[in-house]
Design a protein around this motif. Structure first.
Motif, PDB file in Angstrom:
ATOM      1  N   LEU A 246       2.826   8.432  -7.528  1.00  0.00           N
ATOM      2  CA  LEU A 246       2.247   7.535  -6.391  1.00  0.00           C
ATOM      3  C   LEU A 246       3.116   6.419  -6.259  1.00  0.00           C
ATOM      4  CD1 LEU A 246      -1.615   7.798  -7.170  1.00  0.00           C
ATOM      5  CD2 LEU A 246      -0.337   9.322  -5.740  1.00  0.00           C
ATOM      6  N   LYS A 247       3.445   5.847  -7.359  1.00  0.00           N
ATOM      7  CA  LYS A 247       4.446   4.727  -7.231  1.00  0.00           C
ATOM      8  C   LYS A 247       5.669   5.255  -6.613  1.00  0.00           C
ATOM      9  CE  LYS A 247       2.770   1.963 -11.370  1.00  0.00           C
ATOM     10  NZ  LYS A 247       3.281   1.675 -12.841  1.00  0.00           N
ATOM     11  N   ALA A 248       6.185   6.303  -6.916  1.00  0.00           N
ATOM     12  CA  ALA A 248       7.411   6.737  -6.286  1.00  0.00           C
ATOM     13  C   ALA A 248       7.547   6.613  -4.890  1.00  0.00           C
ATOM     14  CB  ALA A 248       7.765   8.097  -7.068  1.00  0.00           C
ATOM     15  N   ALA A 249       6.349   7.136  -4.375  1.00  0.00           N
ATOM     16  CA  ALA A 249       6.282   6.908  -2.806  1.00  0.00           C
ATOM     17  C   ALA A 249       6.665   5.708  -2.244  1.00  0.00           C
ATOM     18  CB  ALA A 249       4.705   7.492  -2.484  1.00  0.00           C
ATOM     19  N   LEU A 250       6.781   4.546  -3.045  1.00  0.00           N
ATOM     20  CA  LEU A 250       7.040   3.314  -2.242  1.00  0.00           C
ATOM     21  C   LEU A 250       8.640   3.054  -2.307  1.00  0.00           C
ATOM     22  CD1 LEU A 250       4.639   0.957  -4.481  1.00  0.00           C
ATOM     23  CD2 LEU A 250       4.625   1.807  -2.360  1.00  0.00           C
ATOM     24  N   GLY A 251       9.414   4.110  -2.848  1.00  0.00           N
ATOM     25  CA  GLY A 251      10.767   3.975  -2.823  1.00  0.00           C
ATOM     26  C   GLY A 251      11.406   3.523  -4.226  1.00  0.00           C
ATOM     27  N   PRO A 252      12.656   4.078  -4.330  1.00  0.00           N
ATOM     28  CA  PRO A 252      13.484   3.701  -5.526  1.00  0.00           C
ATOM     29  C   PRO A 252      13.481   2.312  -5.661  1.00  0.00           C
ATOM     30  CG  PRO A 252      14.897   4.704  -3.755  1.00  0.00           C
ATOM     31  CD  PRO A 252      13.460   4.791  -3.445  1.00  0.00           C
ATOM     32  N   GLU A 253      13.918   1.517  -4.938  1.00  0.00           N
ATOM     33  CA  GLU A 253      14.198   0.106  -5.047  1.00  0.00           C
ATOM     34  C   GLU A 253      12.615  -0.443  -5.429  1.00  0.00           C
ATOM     35  OE1 GLU A 253      15.624  -2.044  -1.738  1.00  0.00           O
ATOM     36  OE2 GLU A 253      17.456  -0.734  -1.736  1.00  0.00           O
TER      37      GLU A 253
ATOM     38  N   HIS B 158       4.193 -11.723 -10.595  1.00  0.00           N
ATOM     39  CA  HIS B 158       5.037 -12.241  -9.695  1.00  0.00           C
ATOM     40  C   HIS B 158       4.899 -11.363  -8.351  1.00  0.00           C
ATOM     41  CE1 HIS B 158       9.122 -12.169  -7.660  1.00  0.00           C
ATOM     42  NE2 HIS B 158       9.262 -12.973  -8.675  1.00  0.00           N
ATOM     43  N   PRO B 159       4.892 -12.423  -7.286  1.00  0.00           N
ATOM     44  CA  PRO B 159       4.445 -11.801  -5.785  1.00  0.00           C
ATOM     45  C   PRO B 159       5.063 -10.499  -5.303  1.00  0.00           C
ATOM     46  CG  PRO B 159       5.070 -14.263  -5.819  1.00  0.00           C
ATOM     47  CD  PRO B 159       5.361 -13.788  -7.255  1.00  0.00           C
ATOM     48  N   GLU B 160       6.178 -10.237  -5.944  1.00  0.00           N
ATOM     49  CA  GLU B 160       6.789  -8.937  -5.243  1.00  0.00           C
ATOM     50  C   GLU B 160       6.121  -7.827  -5.936  1.00  0.00           C
ATOM     51  OE1 GLU B 160      10.753  -8.670  -5.767  1.00  0.00           O
ATOM     52  OE2 GLU B 160      11.047  -8.938  -7.857  1.00  0.00           O
ATOM     53  N   TYR B 161       5.800  -8.010  -7.198  1.00  0.00           N
ATOM     54  CA  TYR B 161       4.894  -6.934  -8.017  1.00  0.00           C
ATOM     55  C   TYR B 161       3.680  -7.023  -7.361  1.00  0.00           C
ATOM     56  CZ  TYR B 161       3.004  -4.199 -11.950  1.00  0.00           C
ATOM     57  OH  TYR B 161       2.398  -3.224 -12.558  1.00  0.00           O
ATOM     58  N   VAL B 162       2.733  -8.139  -7.207  1.00  0.00           N
ATOM     59  CA  VAL B 162       1.588  -7.915  -6.667  1.00  0.00           C
ATOM     60  C   VAL B 162       1.519  -7.396  -5.554  1.00  0.00           C
ATOM     61  CG1 VAL B 162      -0.221  -9.475  -5.813  1.00  0.00           C
ATOM     62  CG2 VAL B 162       0.946 -10.168  -8.100  1.00  0.00           C
ATOM     63  N   GLY B 163       2.636  -7.409  -4.650  1.00  0.00           N
ATOM     64  CA  GLY B 163       2.608  -6.807  -3.284  1.00  0.00           C
ATOM     65  C   GLY B 163       2.661  -5.690  -3.333  1.00  0.00           C
ATOM     66  N   ALA B 164       3.406  -4.833  -4.307  1.00  0.00           N
ATOM     67  CA  ALA B 164       3.504  -3.610  -4.376  1.00  0.00           C
ATOM     68  C   ALA B 164       2.129  -2.820  -4.676  1.00  0.00           C
ATOM     69  CB  ALA B 164       4.526  -3.179  -5.498  1.00  0.00           C
ATOM     70  N   ILE B 165       1.466  -3.520  -5.599  1.00  0.00           N
ATOM     71  CA  ILE B 165       0.069  -3.301  -6.159  1.00  0.00           C
ATOM     72  C   ILE B 165      -0.807  -3.371  -5.073  1.00  0.00           C
ATOM     73  CG2 ILE B 165      -1.774  -3.747  -7.667  1.00  0.00           C
ATOM     74  CD1 ILE B 165       0.449  -2.461  -9.257  1.00  0.00           C
ATOM     75  N   THR B 166      -0.803  -4.286  -4.101  1.00  0.00           N
ATOM     76  CA  THR B 166      -1.619  -4.298  -2.985  1.00  0.00           C
ATOM     77  C   THR B 166      -1.416  -3.251  -2.418  1.00  0.00           C
ATOM     78  OG1 THR B 166      -1.418  -6.887  -3.164  1.00  0.00           O
ATOM     79  CG2 THR B 166      -2.209  -5.690  -1.258  1.00  0.00           C
ATOM     80  N   VAL B 167      -0.184  -2.535  -2.079  1.00  0.00           N
ATOM     81  CA  VAL B 167      -0.148  -1.610  -1.262  1.00  0.00           C
ATOM     82  C   VAL B 167      -0.694  -0.212  -1.853  1.00  0.00           C
ATOM     83  CG1 VAL B 167       1.689  -0.018  -0.267  1.00  0.00           C
ATOM     84  CG2 VAL B 167       1.997  -2.373   0.066  1.00  0.00           C
ATOM     85  N   LEU B 168      -0.458  -0.055  -3.032  1.00  0.00           N
ATOM     86  CA  LEU B 168      -1.013   1.066  -3.586  1.00  0.00           C
ATOM     87  C   LEU B 168      -2.388   1.168  -3.586  1.00  0.00           C
ATOM     88  CD1 LEU B 168       1.454   1.146  -6.695  1.00  0.00           C
ATOM     89  CD2 LEU B 168       1.226   2.936  -4.928  1.00  0.00           C
ATOM     90  N   ASN B 169      -2.810  -0.259  -4.034  1.00  0.00           N
ATOM     91  CA  ASN B 169      -4.557  -0.444  -3.880  1.00  0.00           C
ATOM     92  C   ASN B 169      -5.194   0.089  -2.719  1.00  0.00           C
ATOM     93  OD1 ASN B 169      -5.077  -1.153  -6.527  1.00  0.00           O
ATOM     94  ND2 ASN B 169      -4.751  -3.473  -5.907  1.00  0.00           N
ATOM     95  N   TYR B 170      -4.486  -0.234  -1.555  1.00  0.00           N
ATOM     96  CA  TYR B 170      -5.021   0.091  -0.300  1.00  0.00           C
ATOM     97  C   TYR B 170      -4.751   1.738   0.137  1.00  0.00           C
ATOM     98  CZ  TYR B 170      -5.476   1.071   4.802  1.00  0.00           C
ATOM     99  OH  TYR B 170      -5.716   1.573   5.880  1.00  0.00           O
TER     100      TYR B 170
END
Length: 299
Positions: free
Chosen positions: A147-154, A170-182
């Motif tokens: 599921l994380k991989a669907a966010l892209g390699p970067e 860290h805000p950029e990590y929290v941002g990725a988790i927010t997308v995954l949560n949604y």
């Protein structure tokens, strides 16, 4: 369909060792739907409100705030934050309330407890509902990586860096988790009030100890747990429910079904981890039909 129903009884029970657990009971039927919610550290509001409506089908519905959350005692003792001890706690609650055989519905972390409970106290079950849950953490961790991989390699590289450094806030990590949560926890634009009540009172200490810093990073004491090899021992009827977009994925649900003797599997196409709120028109008939087929007392 879910709606807010006030408990007929709110009762505090004292489990062995002296800790007090607050329980909530709806209705008075002989068939008991026993709810064990996700978390850990999460009050039961969201799950009990979603399922208290089964009083309309003649079930007694019982939920409780697990130790260290909600209205129950909070000893804040990390030695108590293990799956085995929580299963023992759940059995203590069943005994203290005199519930007899129950239809055990475990959601998410409550589903891990449900699997352990079915293997430890099989004589106390009428049926088992495994709701958005798994029986094998290594498989789940592999699915979460997918599921994380669907966010892209970067994004994956960024997340791996923060996970290695422990910089989970860290805000950029929290941002990725927010997308995954949604995408995979709740896809609704606005979460129901009962979900927000549970989330606003979440005790993150047991959650972090057992699971990890978020829903997609399992580094807690549960990370190696697996009961797939033992599922053939479960003799009662089992219903497995899962959202198509669920963090605890349909692949994990299928693996459980293949190991169980008497299991049904329902996948809800419009939901992630909370199908009773995200896809209620499909969820409730499935659960109602299963419970009606497996009642202990005919109506």
């Amino acid at each position: 369909m879910w709606r807010e129903i006030k408990p007929d009884e709110t009762r505090t029970v004292t489990i062995d060792g002296g800790h007090k657990i607050v329980t909530y009971s709806f209705g008075s039927g002989d068939d008991v739907l026993f709810l064990v919610n996700g978390g850990p550290g999460l009050p039961c509001d969201y799950l009990r409100e979603a399922h208290s409506c089964f009083v309309d089908q003649g079930f007694r519905v019982v939920a409780f705030d697990q130790l260290d959350c909600g209205a129950s005692d909070r000893p804040n003792d990390p030695s108590l934050w293990t799956l085995t001890r929580h299963v023992w706690e759940t059995e203590q609650v069943r005994q203290k309330l005199g519930l007899g055989k129950v239809h055990f519905l475990g959601h998410s972390w409550g589903g891990w407890q449900a699997v352990e409970y079915a293997l430890t106290y099989p004589e106390n079950l009428a049926s088992l509902i495994l709701s958005s849950t798994v029986a094998d953490m290594p498989q789940l961790r592999a699915e979460l990586d997918r599921l994380k991989a669907a966010l892209g390699p970067e994004a994956v590289a960024m997340m791996q860096r923060h996970e290695a450094q422990g910089t989970f806030s860290h805000p950029e990590y929290v941002g990725a988790i927010t997308v995954l949560n949604y995408r995979h926890v709740c896809r609704l634009q606005e979460a129901p009030a009962s979900v927000m009540r549970s989330l606003s009172n979440w005790n993150m200490a047991p959650y972090t100890t057992v699971q990890g810093p978020n829903e997609f990073t399992y580094i807690g004491n549960i990370r190696h747990w697996s009961r797939l090899a033992d599922l053939h021992r479960v003799e009662v009827p089992v219903l497995i429910t899962v959202g198509q977009h669920d963090e605890q994925t349909p692949a994990c649900a299928l693996e459980m079904k293949l190991r169980l003797k008497h299991a049904e599997l329902a996948v809800f196409p419009n939901s992630s981890h909370l199908p009773f709120y995200e896809d209620p028109a499909l969820y409730y008939p499935v659960l109602q039909g299963f419970l009606e087929r497996n009642r202990r007392t005919p109506r």
